[in-house]
Motif scaffolding. Structure first.
Motif, PDB file in Angstrom:
ATOM      1  N   CYS A  25       0.835  -1.209   0.000  1.00 34.33           N
ATOM      2  CA  CYS A  25       0.000   0.000   0.000  1.00 34.33           C
ATOM      3  C   CYS A  25       0.869   1.258   0.000  1.00 34.33           C
ATOM      4  O   CYS A  25       0.575   2.218  -0.705  1.00 34.33           O
ATOM      5  CB  CYS A  25      -0.941   0.005   1.200  1.00 34.33           C
ATOM      6  N   VAL A  26       1.934   1.239   0.782  1.00 39.55           N
ATOM      7  CA  VAL A  26       2.847   2.384   0.827  1.00 39.55           C
ATOM      8  C   VAL A  26       3.495   2.583  -0.532  1.00 39.55           C
ATOM      9  O   VAL A  26       3.541   3.690  -1.067  1.00 39.55           O
ATOM     10  CB  VAL A  26       3.918   2.196   1.925  1.00 39.55           C
ATOM     11  N   GLN A  27       3.996   1.496  -1.133  1.00 40.71           N
ATOM     12  CA  GLN A  27       4.651   1.590  -2.439  1.00 40.71           C
ATOM     13  C   GLN A  27       3.698   2.081  -3.526  1.00 40.71           C
ATOM     14  O   GLN A  27       4.108   2.801  -4.440  1.00 40.71           O
ATOM     15  CB  GLN A  27       5.233   0.231  -2.830  1.00 40.71           C
ATOM     16  N   LEU A  28       2.423   1.674  -3.427  1.00 35.39           N
ATOM     17  CA  LEU A  28       1.426   2.093  -4.419  1.00 35.39           C
ATOM     18  C   LEU A  28       0.775   3.425  -4.044  1.00 35.39           C
ATOM     19  O   LEU A  28      -0.079   3.919  -4.780  1.00 35.39           O
ATOM     20  CB  LEU A  28       0.349   1.009  -4.570  1.00 35.39           C
ATOM     21  N   GLU A  29       1.169   3.969  -2.893  1.00 37.91           N
ATOM     22  CA  GLU A  29       0.632   5.241  -2.396  1.00 37.91           C
ATOM     23  C   GLU A  29      -0.890   5.230  -2.345  1.00 37.91           C
ATOM     24  O   GLU A  29      -1.564   6.109  -2.889  1.00 37.91           O
ATOM     25  CB  GLU A  29       1.146   6.406  -3.246  1.00 37.91           C
ATOM     26  N   THR A  30      -1.430   4.195  -1.687  1.00 39.32           N
ATOM     27  CA  THR A  30      -2.877   4.066  -1.555  1.00 39.32           C
ATOM     28  C   THR A  30      -3.243   3.565  -0.167  1.00 39.32           C
ATOM     29  O   THR A  30      -2.436   2.913   0.492  1.00 39.32           O
ATOM     30  CB  THR A  30      -3.459   3.104  -2.616  1.00 39.32           C
ATOM     31  N   GLU A  31      -4.450   3.872   0.245  1.00 40.08           N
ATOM     32  CA  GLU A  31      -5.001   3.326   1.481  1.00 40.08           C
ATOM     33  C   GLU A  31      -6.063   2.276   1.174  1.00 40.08           C
ATOM     34  O   GLU A  31      -6.707   1.752   2.077  1.00 40.08           O
ATOM     35  CB  GLU A  31      -5.585   4.452   2.335  1.00 40.08           C
ATOM     36  N   ASP A  32      -6.244   1.955  -0.116  1.00 40.19           N
ATOM     37  CA  ASP A  32      -7.238   0.983  -0.556  1.00 40.19           C
ATOM     38  C   ASP A  32      -6.683  -0.432  -0.393  1.00 40.19           C
ATOM     39  O   ASP A  32      -6.214  -1.049  -1.347  1.00 40.19           O
ATOM     40  CB  ASP A  32      -7.628   1.256  -2.013  1.00 40.19           C
ATOM     41  N   VAL A  33      -6.731  -0.932   0.828  1.00 45.47           N
ATOM     42  CA  VAL A  33      -6.170  -2.243   1.146  1.00 45.47           C
ATOM     43  C   VAL A  33      -6.868  -3.332   0.336  1.00 45.47           C
ATOM     44  O   VAL A  33      -6.220  -4.226  -0.212  1.00 45.47           O
ATOM     45  CB  VAL A  33      -6.287  -2.527   2.663  1.00 45.47           C
ATOM     46  N   ALA A  34      -8.187  -3.260   0.236  1.00 43.81           N
ATOM     47  CA  ALA A  34      -8.934  -4.277  -0.518  1.00 43.81           C
ATOM     48  C   ALA A  34      -8.532  -4.263  -1.988  1.00 43.81           C
ATOM     49  O   ALA A  34      -8.399  -5.319  -2.615  1.00 43.81           O
ATOM     50  CB  ALA A  34     -10.432  -4.048  -0.376  1.00 43.81           C
ATOM     51  N   GLY A  35      -8.297  -3.092  -2.551  1.00 48.51           N
ATOM     52  CA  GLY A  35      -7.886  -2.994  -3.946  1.00 48.51           C
ATOM     53  C   GLY A  35      -6.523  -3.618  -4.181  1.00 48.51           C
ATOM     54  O   GLY A  35      -6.307  -4.318  -5.181  1.00 48.51           O
TER      55      GLY A  35
END
Length: 71
Positions: A25-35
């Motif tokens: 999630c950090v590497q993808l810069e997202t908080e969308d864990v399910a995604g």
């Protein structure tokens, strides 16, 4: 568990899996864990399907170097 895939499912992760998911999630810069989890499972499904069909799934970097997806 929802075998029809029409609802949500609660999932308990061990510490290693949770850290790996958080890192992605950090590497993808997202908080969308399910995604992120959906993308990872989709890639695993593709690799398994390809292997079952007798093929191979490879990653290729910008230098043209290839690496097989292995289990």
């Amino acid at each position: 568990m929802d075998p029809k895939g029409t609802g949500t499912v609660q999932l308990e992760l061990n510490a290693t899996a949770a850290q790996l998911l958080a890192s992605m999630c950090v590497q993808l810069e997202t908080e969308d864990v399910a995604g992120v989890l959906n993308r990872a499972l989709g890639l695993l499904d593709m690799a398994l399907r390809t292997k079952r069909q007798g093929g191979r799934l490879v990653f290729e970097n910008e230098h043209g170097e290839q690496s097989d997806v292995a289990f």
